[in-house]
Design a protein around this motif. Structure first.
Motif, short mmCIF file in Angstrom:
data_model
loop_
_atom_site.label_atom_id
_atom_site.label_comp_id
_atom_site.label_asym_id
_atom_site.label_seq_id
_atom_site.Cartn_x
_atom_site.Cartn_y
_atom_site.Cartn_z
N SER A 90 -6.25 32.30 -4.62
CA SER A 90 -6.11 32.85 -2.99
C SER A 90 -5.85 31.63 -2.23
O SER A 90 -6.04 30.35 -2.85
N LEU B 140 -4.22 31.81 6.46
CA LEU B 140 -5.30 32.33 5.91
C LEU B 140 -5.69 33.62 6.56
O LEU B 140 -5.49 33.83 7.86
N ASP B 141 -6.13 34.54 5.77
CA ASP B 141 -6.75 35.78 6.20
C ASP B 141 -8.08 35.45 6.85
O ASP B 141 -8.69 34.20 6.63
N ARG C 34 -6.83 25.86 -0.98
CA ARG C 34 -7.12 25.00 0.14
C ARG C 34 -8.51 24.10 -0.02
O ARG C 34 -8.70 22.95 -0.02
N ARG C 35 -9.50 25.11 -0.73
CA ARG C 35 -10.78 24.39 -0.88
C ARG C 35 -10.61 23.61 -2.28
O ARG C 35 -11.37 22.51 -2.30
N GLU D 107 -14.08 30.91 5.94
CA GLU D 107 -15.01 30.11 5.11
C GLU D 107 -14.60 28.79 5.06
O GLU D 107 -15.34 27.75 4.95
N MET D 108 -13.11 28.34 5.42
CA MET D 108 -12.75 27.19 5.45
C MET D 108 -13.45 26.26 6.76
O MET D 108 -13.69 25.32 6.66
N GLY E 100 -7.05 30.57 0.48
CA GLY E 100 -8.14 30.03 0.99
C GLY E 100 -8.91 29.05 -0.35
O GLY E 100 -9.30 27.71 0.00
N GLN E 101 -8.85 29.60 -1.76
CA GLN E 101 -9.37 28.88 -2.53
C GLN E 101 -8.55 27.79 -3.09
O GLN E 101 -8.89 26.71 -3.21
N GLY F 187 -10.90 34.10 4.67
CA GLY F 187 -10.53 32.72 4.21
C GLY F 187 -10.77 31.46 5.35
O GLY F 187 -11.24 30.62 5.19
N ARG F 188 -10.31 32.21 6.52
CA ARG F 188 -10.29 31.12 7.56
C ARG F 188 -11.60 30.64 8.05
O ARG F 188 -12.22 29.59 8.20
N THR G 126 -6.35 26.30 8.53
CA THR G 126 -6.58 27.58 8.49
C THR G 126 -5.12 28.32 8.68
O THR G 126 -5.44 29.58 8.40
#
Ligand code: ADP
Ligand code: MG
Length: 287
Positions: free
Chosen positions: A147, A176-177, A152-153, A183-184, A149-150, A180-181, A173
């Protein structure tokens, strides 16, 4: 001092008819363990500045950028060393992930440093765990199937595996949804708690206000403000002149103030808003 920028100027396509100056004498210092936000509207020069902070661009015009004691404008500067100190997380993670699997991607720099395979694996494992992606679960995953977010991580894990202690995150961010935002943002906060120095770039004051201690506002290639986050986000004249929207909490307090309630406007959380309104109205806030 991890980062010191003095009088930085940048012109794209210099010496051509398309020459375009986008940074006009930027000064910025980032101290060890600080978390600093850089806000600014689109095209204000944030990403250009970010590339200097990570050593991807080097001063060719007046101005100086010193990263962990390395003057990046010097012809003999050790730029490889700069890139092991400051890790860049780009606006579009696709720009920096290029290996087939998560394990290969995060292990790219350690392999390049000629570490033995067991040490590479240990670094990759630790970096992935730090960004909340369990090693056994994610090591074999194809990068393209992650995804947003993943991805970016994974990009963050890649710079951690390199050993970087300063992170420059360009719009981490964007796109991102909501999950995800969150989490980031939680990841960035936890990296800061672990002692890393963080520069976070965003065009959203809302998210910077709750993350950083100090906020720099960039407008048309110039530093328009640099100070404690509370002071900067509640400076209505400054924000109006740069076209940035204040955080919702500040906007609410400004509306109360405009309606005649004697409140301070620099509230960063809903709790602070409630307390301040209750205080000004002379009541007691009910739990
Ligand atoms: N590679 C490039 N070549 C020419 N102009 C560019 C390039 N990258 C950015 N610019 C221009 O520089 C200005 C600042 O861009 P940028 O640093 O990306 O700002 P921000 O990240 O704040 O949106 C913009 O006007 C943009 O169009
Ligand atoms: Mg940008």
């Amino acid at each position: 001092m991890p980062i010191s920028v003095r009088g930085l100027i940048h012109t794209y396509d210099p010496d051509t008819p398309f020459a375009r100056q986008v940074l006009f004498g930027v000064d910025l210092e980032v101290g060890d363990g600080e978390i600093v936000g850089i806000a600014g509207p689109s095209r204000s020069g944030k990403s250009t500045l970010a590339q200097y902070l990570g050593g991807l661009l080097r001063p060719r015009q007046p101005g100086m950028v010193v990263i962990d004691g390395i003057d990046t404008g010097a012809p003999d500067a050790d730029i490889a060393a700069v890139r092991t100190r400051v890790g860049m997380v780009f606006q579009f993670p696709e720009d920096q992930l290029f290996e087939r699997t998560v394990e290969l991607d995060v292990g790219y720099a350690p392999r390049l440093m000629k570490m033995n395979p067991a040490d590479v694996e240990a670094r990759v494992r630790e970096a992935l765990e730090t960004v909340g992606m369990p090693f056994e679960e994610f090591r074999g995953r194809p990068v393209h199937a992650l995804s947003g977010g993943q991805k970016r991580r994974v990009a963050v894990a890649g710079v951690l595996a390199k050993g970087c202690r300063t992170l420059v995150l360009d719009e981490p961010t964007a796109g991102l949804d909501p999950l995800g935002r969150e989490e980031m943002l939680e990841l960035v906060a936890s990296l800061h708690r672990q002692g890393l120095t963080i520069v976070m770039i965003s065009n959203q004051l809302e998210e910077l206000a709750r993350m950083v201690e100090r906020l720099v506002v960039l407008a048309e290639g110039r530093v328009a403000a640099d100070g404690p986050v509370r002071r900067v986000v509640s400076d209505a004249a400054l924000l109006a002149s740069t076209g940035l929207r204040p955080p919702g909490t500040v906007a609410a307090m400004q509306a109360f103030a405009a309606a005649g309630l004697p409140v301070r406007t620099d509230c960063l959380t809903v709790d602070e808003v409630c307390d301040e309104v209750a205080r000004a109205a002379g009541g007691v806030r009910r739990a």
